[in-house]
Enzyme design. Structure first.
Site, mmCIF file in Angstrom:
data_model
loop_
_atom_site.group_PDB
_atom_site.id
_atom_site.type_symbol
_atom_site.label_atom_id
_atom_site.label_comp_id
_atom_site.label_asym_id
_atom_site.label_seq_id
_atom_site.Cartn_x
_atom_site.Cartn_y
_atom_site.Cartn_z
ATOM 1 N N GLY A 21 25.480 -4.647 -16.539
ATOM 2 C CA GLY A 21 25.176 -6.045 -16.816
ATOM 3 C C GLY A 21 25.217 -6.930 -15.586
ATOM 4 N N CYS A 22 25.575 -8.196 -15.809
ATOM 5 C CA CYS A 22 25.552 -9.196 -14.738
ATOM 6 C C CYS A 22 26.588 -8.910 -13.656
ATOM 7 C CB CYS A 22 25.775 -10.588 -15.328
ATOM 8 S SG CYS A 22 24.464 -11.121 -16.456
ATOM 9 N N ASN A 23 27.608 -8.161 -13.993
ATOM 10 C CA ASN A 23 28.645 -7.798 -13.026
ATOM 11 C C ASN A 23 28.106 -6.913 -11.906
ATOM 12 O OD1 ASN A 23 31.426 -6.699 -12.118
ATOM 13 N ND2 ASN A 23 30.472 -4.898 -13.019
#
Length: 362
Positions: A167-169
């Site tokens: 994801g965004c991580n």
């Protein structure tokens, strides 16, 4: 009796740990198809056969307007959606359809960005020693890293690592990982590719799930690549950024605020209204832990490559830290022109920053 192992740090080993990794090239790519956020609500409710839901459509229009996103590039076209009507409902079983598209298209989009980075780097592709590939969707074995190795014609001995569902991580995580690889493998030249296509999250509206409308408004498709190595060769390689240190912090009791779950209907999305405030309330503690060893406490004195999960997040963090308007300008610009590109977003922002820096020098 336990065995005893004695390890001696030789001169050669000591040299291996000297110096920081350098970012040597960046490349980005997007699908040719794009949508205008101002007219997207009309398209979305028409293609999903949901035009009867007038109140829901107006709600979605307000969400799109508040997002401050102007454009997004998407692999999904009207033609493709008409061929795959199970993608246009809210909860029909559609994972097979999504997977078939993603497994094919994710490596291809990644190749476009990788080729641009390799061209900027200016060195033979045979000098790439490591490949790290990251994507939020399209899980398959052999993975997208293997497919990209074939598409680019990399050496069969290239050391590969595949990262799914981060994801965004993942954008910042890739910088942390590539720093370790470049600094601890003598002569390494690491190609990192983040390729994101949001087909898994596209679906028709639901009267019960407002989170879904946010997901349909927020995410865009794109890929970014970088080449990282230590000790750039003078006259042959040009460093763009230096990766000095990396840090990561988990904020306790926050895992319920943001969740993505893979189901037969695709990837479901939940984002609580508290996310912007939770991030704003905890960001300074994270910064202190990361920068205190370097004597930095003025957050306006550093340049920011901030992942813009959404404009509310950017606004709240900026306000909380008292940042000047230019600190998060690149993050706002990328969000406005591309939407949230998940793992690729941070690299798009780095690319935007280096372009602005070059322009300012002129």
């Amino acid at each position: 009796m336990s065995p005893t192992v004695t390890v001696q740090l030789t001169d050669d080993t000591a040299k291996r740990f000297e110096g920081h990794a350098k970012l040597l090239a960046i490349g980005t790519a997007t699908p040719t198809n794009w949508v205008d956020q101002a007219t997207y609500p009309d398209f979305y409710f028409r293609i999903t056969n949901s035009e009867r839901l007038l109140e829901h459509k107006e709600k979605f229009r307000r969400i799109c307007n508040k997002s401050k996103i102007r454009f997004r590039h998407l692999v999904l076209t009207e033609e493709l959606l008409k061929k795959s009507p199970n993608l246009c409902t809210y909860n029909d079983a559609s994972l097979n359809t999504r997977q078939d598209i993603l497994v094919s298209e994710v490596p291809k989009l990644g190749k476009e960005a990788a080729m641009k980075a390799i061209k900027e780097w200016g060195r033979p592709i045979s000098e790439i020693t490591h490949l790290v590939f990251c994507t939020t969707s399209g899980v398959d074995m052999p993975g997208a890293d293997f497919q990209l190795t074939k598409l680019l014609g990399l050496n069969s001995s290239v050391k590969r690592l595949m990262m799914y569902q981060q994801g965004c991580n993942a954008g910042a995580a890739m910088l942390r990982l590539v720093k370790d690889l470049a600094e601890n493998n003598k002569g390494a030249r690491v190609l990192v590719v983040c390729s994101e296509i949001t087909i898994n999250i596209f679906r028709g509206p639901s009267l019960e799930q407002d989170d879904n409308l946010l997901a349909q408004c927020l995410f865009g498709d794109g890929s970014a690549a970088m080449i990282v190595g230590k000790d750039p060769r003078p006259g042959l390689e040009t460093p763009l950024f230096e990766l000095v240190s990396s840090a990561q912090t988990i904020v306790p009791n926050t895992d319920s605020h943001l969740k993505l779950t893979l189901r037969e209907m695709g990837l479901t999305f939940h984002c609580s209204r508290a996310v912007p405030s939770v991030l704003a309330e905890n960001v300074e503690d994270c910064l202190v832990k990361a920068f205190e060893p370097y004597g930095i406490s003025d957050w306006n004195s550093i340049f920011w490559v901030f992942h813009p999960g959404g404009y509310a997040i950017v606004d709240r963090v900026e306000e909380r830290l008292g940042l000047g308007p230019e600190r998060l300008r690149a993050s706002r610009d990328v969000l406005s022109e591309y939407g949230n590109l998940t793992s690729a977003c941070v690299l798009f922002i780095l690319d935007e920053m280096r372009k602005k820096s070059k322009k300012d020098e002129q």
